[in-house]
Scaffold this motif. Structure first.
Motif, PDB file in Angstrom:
ATOM      1  N   GLY B 304       0.824  -1.204   0.000  1.00 28.13           N
ATOM      2  CA  GLY B 304       0.000   0.000   0.000  1.00 28.13           C
ATOM      3  C   GLY B 304       0.854   1.248   0.000  1.00 28.13           C
ATOM      4  N   LEU B 305       1.879   1.243   0.859  1.00 25.54           N
ATOM      5  CA  LEU B 305       2.702   2.447   1.027  1.00 25.54           C
ATOM      6  C   LEU B 305       3.941   2.410   0.136  1.00 25.54           C
ATOM      7  CD1 LEU B 305       2.425   2.695   4.925  1.00 25.54           C
ATOM      8  CD2 LEU B 305       1.192   4.042   3.213  1.00 25.54           C
ATOM      9  N   GLY B 306       4.298   1.191  -0.366  1.00 23.38           N
ATOM     10  CA  GLY B 306       5.411   1.118  -1.312  1.00 23.38           C
ATOM     11  C   GLY B 306       6.652   0.465  -0.757  1.00 23.38           C
ATOM     12  N   ALA B 307       6.697  -0.878  -0.718  1.00 25.63           N
ATOM     13  CA  ALA B 307       7.901  -1.616  -0.317  1.00 25.63           C
ATOM     14  C   ALA B 307       8.796  -1.795  -1.543  1.00 25.63           C
ATOM     15  CB  ALA B 307       7.503  -2.980   0.251  1.00 25.63           C
ATOM     16  N   PRO B 308      10.135  -1.737  -1.355  1.00 30.06           N
ATOM     17  CA  PRO B 308      11.038  -1.808  -2.520  1.00 30.06           C
ATOM     18  C   PRO B 308      11.521  -3.213  -2.884  1.00 30.06           C
ATOM     19  CG  PRO B 308      12.280  -1.244  -0.565  1.00 30.06           C
ATOM     20  CD  PRO B 308      10.849  -1.435  -0.122  1.00 30.06           C
ATOM     21  N   GLU B 309      11.132  -4.252  -2.132  1.00 25.02           N
ATOM     22  CA  GLU B 309      11.793  -5.557  -2.216  1.00 25.02           C
ATOM     23  C   GLU B 309      11.786  -6.222  -3.597  1.00 25.02           C
ATOM     24  OE1 GLU B 309      10.342  -4.629   0.514  1.00 25.02           O
ATOM     25  OE2 GLU B 309      11.338  -5.518   2.247  1.00 25.02           O
ATOM     26  N   GLY B 310      12.909  -6.895  -3.839  1.00 19.97           N
ATOM     27  CA  GLY B 310      13.029  -7.860  -4.912  1.00 19.97           C
ATOM     28  C   GLY B 310      13.735  -9.062  -4.317  1.00 19.97           C
ATOM     29  N   HIS B 311      14.188  -9.991  -5.173  1.00 16.43           N
ATOM     30  CA  HIS B 311      14.925 -11.149  -4.659  1.00 16.43           C
ATOM     31  C   HIS B 311      15.928 -11.588  -5.728  1.00 16.43           C
ATOM     32  CE1 HIS B 311      15.769 -15.203  -3.081  1.00 16.43           C
ATOM     33  NE2 HIS B 311      15.479 -14.657  -1.925  1.00 16.43           N
ATOM     34  N   PRO B 312      17.117 -12.071  -5.308  1.00 17.33           N
ATOM     35  CA  PRO B 312      18.134 -12.417  -6.311  1.00 17.33           C
ATOM     36  C   PRO B 312      17.660 -13.425  -7.359  1.00 17.33           C
ATOM     37  CG  PRO B 312      19.043 -12.552  -4.083  1.00 17.33           C
ATOM     38  CD  PRO B 312      17.593 -12.228  -3.939  1.00 17.33           C
ATOM     39  N   ILE B 313      16.850 -14.415  -6.957  1.00 14.33           N
ATOM     40  CA  ILE B 313      16.545 -15.470  -7.942  1.00 14.33           C
ATOM     41  C   ILE B 313      15.094 -15.503  -8.407  1.00 14.33           C
ATOM     42  CG2 ILE B 313      18.468 -16.898  -7.186  1.00 14.33           C
ATOM     43  CD1 ILE B 313      16.637 -18.698  -5.725  1.00 14.33           C
ATOM     44  N   MET B 314      14.258 -14.615  -7.872  1.00 14.94           N
ATOM     45  CA  MET B 314      12.840 -14.606  -8.276  1.00 14.94           C
ATOM     46  C   MET B 314      12.431 -13.222  -8.749  1.00 14.94           C
ATOM     47  SD  MET B 314      10.311 -16.310  -5.450  1.00 14.94           S
ATOM     48  CE  MET B 314      10.776 -15.045  -4.303  1.00 14.94           C
ATOM     49  N   PRO B 315      11.805 -13.111  -9.928  1.00 18.16           N
ATOM     50  CA  PRO B 315      11.221 -11.813 -10.261  1.00 18.16           C
ATOM     51  C   PRO B 315      10.050 -11.528  -9.313  1.00 18.16           C
ATOM     52  CG  PRO B 315      10.681 -13.438 -11.962  1.00 18.16           C
ATOM     53  CD  PRO B 315      11.608 -14.112 -10.985  1.00 18.16           C
ATOM     54  N   VAL B 316      10.045 -10.327  -8.734  1.00 21.50           N
ATOM     55  CA  VAL B 316       9.020  -9.940  -7.757  1.00 21.50           C
ATOM     56  C   VAL B 316       8.183  -8.815  -8.359  1.00 21.50           C
ATOM     57  CG1 VAL B 316       8.632  -8.954  -5.457  1.00 21.50           C
ATOM     58  CG2 VAL B 316      10.458 -10.646  -5.803  1.00 21.50           C
ATOM     59  N   THR B 367      10.940  -7.069 -14.021  1.00 20.09           N
ATOM     60  CA  THR B 367      10.257  -6.282 -12.987  1.00 20.09           C
ATOM     61  C   THR B 367      11.157  -5.106 -12.623  1.00 20.09           C
ATOM     62  OG1 THR B 367      11.303  -7.539 -11.214  1.00 20.09           O
ATOM     63  CG2 THR B 367       9.182  -8.366 -12.041  1.00 20.09           C
ATOM     64  N   LYS B 368      10.546  -4.109 -11.976  1.00 18.92           N
ATOM     65  CA  LYS B 368      11.343  -2.927 -11.617  1.00 18.92           C
ATOM     66  C   LYS B 368      12.411  -3.270 -10.587  1.00 18.92           C
ATOM     67  CE  LYS B 368       8.110   0.417 -13.354  1.00 18.92           C
ATOM     68  NZ  LYS B 368       6.919   1.242 -13.105  1.00 18.92           N
ATOM     69  N   ALA B 369      12.111  -4.208  -9.676  1.00 16.14           N
ATOM     70  CA  ALA B 369      13.128  -4.610  -8.683  1.00 16.14           C
ATOM     71  C   ALA B 369      14.338  -5.241  -9.376  1.00 16.14           C
ATOM     72  CB  ALA B 369      12.526  -5.591  -7.680  1.00 16.14           C
ATOM     73  N   GLU B 370      14.110  -5.943 -10.487  1.00 20.99           N
ATOM     74  CA  GLU B 370      15.238  -6.522 -11.233  1.00 20.99           C
ATOM     75  C   GLU B 370      16.051  -5.427 -11.903  1.00 20.99           C
ATOM     76  OE1 GLU B 370      12.525  -9.339 -13.379  1.00 20.99           O
ATOM     77  OE2 GLU B 370      14.169 -10.755 -13.086  1.00 20.99           O
ATOM     78  N   VAL B 371      15.359  -4.473 -12.524  1.00 22.64           N
ATOM     79  CA  VAL B 371      16.053  -3.386 -13.224  1.00 22.64           C
ATOM     80  C   VAL B 371      16.835  -2.531 -12.230  1.00 22.64           C
ATOM     81  CG1 VAL B 371      15.752  -1.355 -14.688  1.00 22.64           C
ATOM     82  CG2 VAL B 371      14.328  -3.376 -15.070  1.00 22.64           C
ATOM     83  N   LEU B 372      16.249  -2.335 -11.036  1.00 22.82           N
ATOM     84  CA  LEU B 372      16.906  -1.525  -9.998  1.00 22.82           C
ATOM     85  C   LEU B 372      17.986  -2.316  -9.241  1.00 22.82           C
ATOM     86  CD1 LEU B 372      13.782   0.306  -8.537  1.00 22.82           C
ATOM     87  CD2 LEU B 372      15.680   1.391  -9.725  1.00 22.82           C
ATOM     88  N   ARG B 373      18.178  -3.580  -9.628  1.00 20.81           N
ATOM     89  CA  ARG B 373      19.176  -4.454  -8.995  1.00 20.81           C
ATOM     90  C   ARG B 373      18.955  -4.617  -7.500  1.00 20.81           C
ATOM     91  NH1 ARG B 373      24.815  -4.648 -11.836  1.00 20.81           N
ATOM     92  NH2 ARG B 373      24.227  -4.025 -13.913  1.00 20.81           N
ATOM     93  N   TYR B 374      17.683  -4.842  -7.119  1.00 22.17           N
ATOM     94  CA  TYR B 374      17.430  -5.186  -5.714  1.00 22.17           C
ATOM     95  C   TYR B 374      17.693  -6.683  -5.599  1.00 22.17           C
ATOM     96  CZ  TYR B 374      15.340  -4.870  -1.071  1.00 22.17           C
ATOM     97  OH  TYR B 374      15.130  -4.864   0.291  1.00 22.17           O
TER      98      TYR B 374
END
Lengths: 93, 387
Positions: B304-316, B367-374
């Motif tokens: 809702g408020l905007g979490a930044p998480e991604g994961h090394p091996i899974m697109p989030v 995903t944006k988390a992948e592009v942002l290298r999270y």
């Protein structure tokens, strides 16, 4: 006109997604179009409005499930929150 | 319902084609990161575990590490060991090799220091990446997909829009024979009886209830009341009235599907289809890692408020029902379901659209988390003390 969301057709409440003033109608989507409910008191964004009469001790239903029980008789249009709702959850032991 | 994925020797299907560089113990994280910074196509699998925890946690961590290595998003795995860790690197290598993918092991104390280990690791990783680049995407049914979900940084819109849209995806994917993983124990708490009633059998239902009671007991052991503090003053101000309401709004991510089974943290889900419950914590680092170890190849993250998480091996895939968050944090948010809130889209319509996006991401859309290298923040759950 205020806005509200009905999550499940079985629900007896809708949730306000705008601040709704007492006497104002809140419009919400149903499968066949839209319906509305007149708020009988001020309902803040994110809070619930009763759609039907809910007798003291009866289930308050959202997501098609009981989220609590009415502490007192509740009329359509009334605000539903901790002041008139009992918690029904307790861990299973 | 189809997607384009990477075939693996054990019949599982990946949505990405990485070479995983996997730390057997947290002490070699820096070596793993150095190799990954040098070699394109690699992802670092790091954590703070592998030593000086109680025996049961070491066993669970080793199992999680093996199953992370087996995740079908990894074409090959380079295991980096220290030499004196409490987990067993040879067993980790053998466990991952059961999946049929190439696995190699290097040990820093044997090679003689970080610099030589990084050099040797880079040579192996370069070869693995070149070999993996010859594996190509093929068309598969959605029944080959394992999808994870969680909510984080929630607000009043989460239980009214994004969680419900994910619930629709769960219903659609499981109807196609796909597998859906759900289970933030802290969020189930308050709705465990409902979820248990929906379960395929009593045993699965009881495990769901036991998982919640286990959390309550672990908190009580350190003097905390997790039930009593579940409904915060902020929640009440936002309109949540009861613990049950908060929990049902979070559990809505599992739609109406029947929980088919229950797996422990670190275990892999069978590719049988249906909704599976896994007792992950709410915190993103351990949560996402537990789902990746269970075999999830793509993940739906509501916020809702905007979490930044991604994961090394899974697109989030991060989705929000809050239009302000969509606009303000657009560089993090992948998908907007605020139409449910403003009345321009039904929950079912949003769910269908989200399923289409899920299949696109599974087929290679970034995903944006992948592009942002999270992709360097993760951890493995432990229960006992650090020693």
């Amino acid at each position: 006109m205020g806005k509200a969301v009905l999550v499940n057709d079985k629900d007896n409440v809708v949730t306000a997604v705008s601040d709704i003033k007492s006497g104002e109608d809140a419009v919400y989507r149903v499968s066949s179009g839209t319906k509305q409910i007149k708020a009988s008191e001020d309902i803040p964004y994110g809070h619930k409005i009763a759609l039907t009469e809910i007798a003291k001790g009866s289930a308050i239903i959202k997501y098609g499930e009981m989220i609590g029980r009415a502490k007192q008789d509740i009329k359509p249009g009334q605000w539903i929150h901790t002041h008139n709702t009992d918690e029904t959850y307790a861990p299973s032991r | 319902m189809k997607f384009m994925g990477y075939p693996r020797p054990n019949g599982r299907v990946g949505t990405r084609n990485y070479v995983g560089v996997l730390a057997a113990v947290g002490c070699v994280n820096e070596i793993v990161l150095s190799i990954c910074h040098q070699i394109k196509g690699t992802v670092p699998i790091t954590h703070q575990q592998g030593c000086l925890t109680v025996t049961s946690d070491l066993a669970e961590v080793q199992q999680a590490i093996i199953n992370l290595g087996k995740n079908p998003n990894l074409a090959a795995v380079l295991v980096v060991a220290l030499g004196c860790e409490s987990v067993f690197p040879e067993e980790i290598k053998a466990g991952i090799a059961e999946s049929g993918k190439p696995v190699e092991l290097i040990t820093m104390q044997e090679i003689g220091g970080s610099i030589k280990t990084i050099a040797q690791g880079c040579e192996i990783a370069e070869r693995m990446v070149l070999e993996a680049s010859e594996i190509h995407r093929e068309e598969f049914d959605a029944s080959k997909l394992i999808v994870g979900c969680k909510c984080g940084s929630s607000d009043a819109t989460s239980g009214l829009s994004s969680n419900l849209a994910v619930g629709e995806v769960c219903d659609l994917i499981t109807k196609e024979g796909g597998t859906f993983l759900f289970g933030e124990v802290c969020d189930i708490m308050g709705s465990e009886q409902i979820l248990a009633r929906r379960a395929a059998n009593k045993e699965v239902g009881q495990k769901i209830i036991d998982a919640v009671n286990g959390l309550i007991d672990r908190a009580a052991a350190v003097g905390a009341d997790v039930v009593g503090c579940q409904l915060t003053e902020g929640n009440k101000k936002g309109g949540l009235t009861t613990v049950a309401e908060k929990a049902i709004g979070a559990t809505a991510k599992s739609g109406t599907a029947t929980p088919q089974g229950f797996i422990n943290y670190g275990e892999a889900a069978p590719l049988n289809g249906g909704l599976w419950i896994i007792p992950t914590p709410g915190r993103g680092f351990e949560n996402l890692t537990g789902l990746a170890a269970a075999g999830a190849v793509v993940h739906l993250f509501t916020t809702g408020l905007g979490a930044p998480e991604g994961h090394p091996i899974m697109p989030v895939i991060k989705l929000t029902g809050n239009i302000n968050t969509w606009n303000k944090l657009n560089t993090h948010m992948d998908f907007n379901v605020s139409g449910i809130i403003d009345g321009t889209e039904t929950i079912k319509e949003a769910g269908k659209r989200l399923t289409a996006e899920l299949l696109k991401v599974a087929s290679g859309k970034l995903t944006k988390a992948e592009v942002l290298r999270y992709d360097e923040s993760m951890n493995i759950l432990t229960y006992g003390p650090v020693i």
